[in-house]
Design a protein around this motif. Structure first.
Motif, PDB file in Angstrom:
ATOM      1  N   ASN A 109      10.511  53.582 107.419  1.00 17.35           N
ATOM      2  CA  ASN A 109      11.511  53.145 106.444  1.00 17.35           C
ATOM      3  C   ASN A 109      12.782  53.981 106.546  1.00 17.35           C
ATOM      4  OD1 ASN A 109       8.592  53.128 104.846  1.00 17.35           O
ATOM      5  ND2 ASN A 109       9.736  51.218 104.663  1.00 17.35           N
ATOM      6  N   ASP A 129      16.693  48.715 107.423  1.00 19.93           N
ATOM      7  CA  ASP A 129      16.986  47.588 106.534  1.00 19.93           C
ATOM      8  C   ASP A 129      15.800  46.624 106.487  1.00 19.93           C
ATOM      9  OD1 ASP A 129      18.196  45.793 104.892  1.00 19.93           O
ATOM     10  OD2 ASP A 129      19.684  45.097 106.353  1.00 19.93           O
ATOM     11  N   ASP A 153      14.372  45.596 103.456  1.00 16.99           N
ATOM     12  CA  ASP A 153      14.514  44.765 102.262  1.00 16.99           C
ATOM     13  C   ASP A 153      13.148  44.429 101.657  1.00 16.99           C
ATOM     14  OD1 ASP A 153      15.913  43.474 100.282  1.00 16.99           O
ATOM     15  OD2 ASP A 153      15.967  41.554 101.345  1.00 16.99           O
ATOM     16  N   THR A 200      12.501  49.804  99.637  1.00 19.80           N
ATOM     17  CA  THR A 200      13.912  50.032  99.964  1.00 19.80           C
ATOM     18  C   THR A 200      14.614  50.945  98.956  1.00 19.80           C
ATOM     19  OG1 THR A 200      14.059  47.907 101.104  1.00 19.80           O
ATOM     20  CG2 THR A 200      16.121  48.930 100.443  1.00 19.80           C
TER      21      THR A 200
END
Length: 330
Positions: A86, A260, A262, A266
């Motif tokens: 992440n 990214d 999402d 996040t």
């Protein structure tokens, strides 16, 4: 009766598998909610990040995985958004190249106050600067002149007494190549680099810390590597001195970027990135004394005399070009 028993046993088995599946699913979901941080940082960098996160109350909310620069760089470039991280902390040029290739990083949502404005999707966490260093006792014993430039290390009297990092294995070696190419261009620079490699003999090191270790041990009289390591060695009383070469002190930054994805992680990932930048820098500065943000200060000894920046953006493609330049100069 036997059929009924079989039905009961079968039902119990089905139920047990169902409970196991739910348990595994919950465990997997629990793990998925943790932010996965993949970093090419060394032990000191990772310790500084962990200390900042634990102090801020994020213990148990993340997992840090340490990987080598080439390994993590390969994953980023090959996997893009599908990477199992992440958050990454990585050499800035890899982050730039990966974003160009995959558009895989999310714009940071917090203010960084970096001294040099970089792209919106990453911000630096540390920087390393290159310089020459010498073993003053060996210099004296061998009757060698004190070098003031990288080119000085190509003189005949330094043959077999110089140590440098190999750009094929170490990003620290790229600081050396940037200095040579900037000062001498590719044609003359290739000759300078050839003569330097000849003078190194067996002392071309695969690790960025290799040259300072050779110089500290007295196996080499002079070397090129990370400036802060030489400063630290000198301040600890070792017979080591550092020289800012006339060709310039070049630096490489490592930065933080949010993948990214999402998903449910996040928001937490962005919070963790902000904590690392705002809370870990104090400790990081003690190991990597290069000011990167407003309000940061470092001791005068940690300020290079000839700070330089390469004329072209640093990318993986440029690194590969300079690696070929190194190979052709042998």
């Amino acid at each position: 009766m036997l059929k009924n028993v079989k039905r009961v046993v079968l039902s119990l088995l089905v139920l047990s598998f169902a409970f196991a599946a739910v348990a595994c699913g919950n465990q997997t979901n629990g793990e998925a909610k943790k932010v996965v941080i993949q970093s090419n940082g060394d032990e000191e960098a990772i310790a500084a990040m962990e200390d900042a996160l634990i102090e801020a109350g994020y213990k148990g909310k993340y997992v840090i995985q340490a990987l080598g620069t080439s390994e993590l760089g390969g994953k980023i470039l090959a996997e893009g958004k599908q990477i199992d991280a992440n958050l990454v902390t990585m050499s800035s040029y890899f982050i730039e190249s990966a974003q160009q290739q995959h558009a895989m990083f999310k714009d940071l949502t917090f203010e960084t106050n970096a001294l040099e404005k970089s792209s919106t999707f990453y911000t630096p966490i540390l920087a390393n600067t290159g310089s020459i260093f010498v073993n003053t006792e060996v210099i004296k014993q061998k009757g060698l002149p004190m070098p003031t430039s990288i080119k000085d290390l190509t003189k005949p009297e330094f043959k077999g007494l110089v140590s440098i990092p190999n750009i094929m294995d170490s990003s620290t070696g790229w600081l050396l190549i940037q200095a040579i190419v900037t000062q001498y261009g590719k044609e003359e620079g290739k000759k300078v680099l050839h003569d330097l490699i000849v003078n190194c003999g067996p002392h071309v090191e695969s690790s960025g810390s290799g040259p300072i270790k050779k110089v500290q041990a007295g196996e080499a009289a002079a070397g090129f590597g990370l400036r802060h390591q030489a400063v630290e060695a000198k301040e600890s009383g070792q017979p080591i001195d550092f020289i800012d070469p006339l060709e310039g002190n070049f630096s490489l930054t490592e930065s933080i970027a949010v993948v990214d994805k999402d998903d449910e992680t996040t928001k937490l990932t962005m919070e963790i990135a902000e904590v690392i930048i705002k809370n870990a820098r104090k400790d990081l500065l003690t190991y990597y004394p290069v000011a990167l943000y407003e309000g940061e200060t470092v001791a005068e000894t940690n300020k290079p005399a000839h700070s330089m920046k390469f004329k072209d953006p640093l990318t993986v493609d440029l690194l590969e070009q300079h690696q070929q330049f190194f190979k052709s100069a042998k």
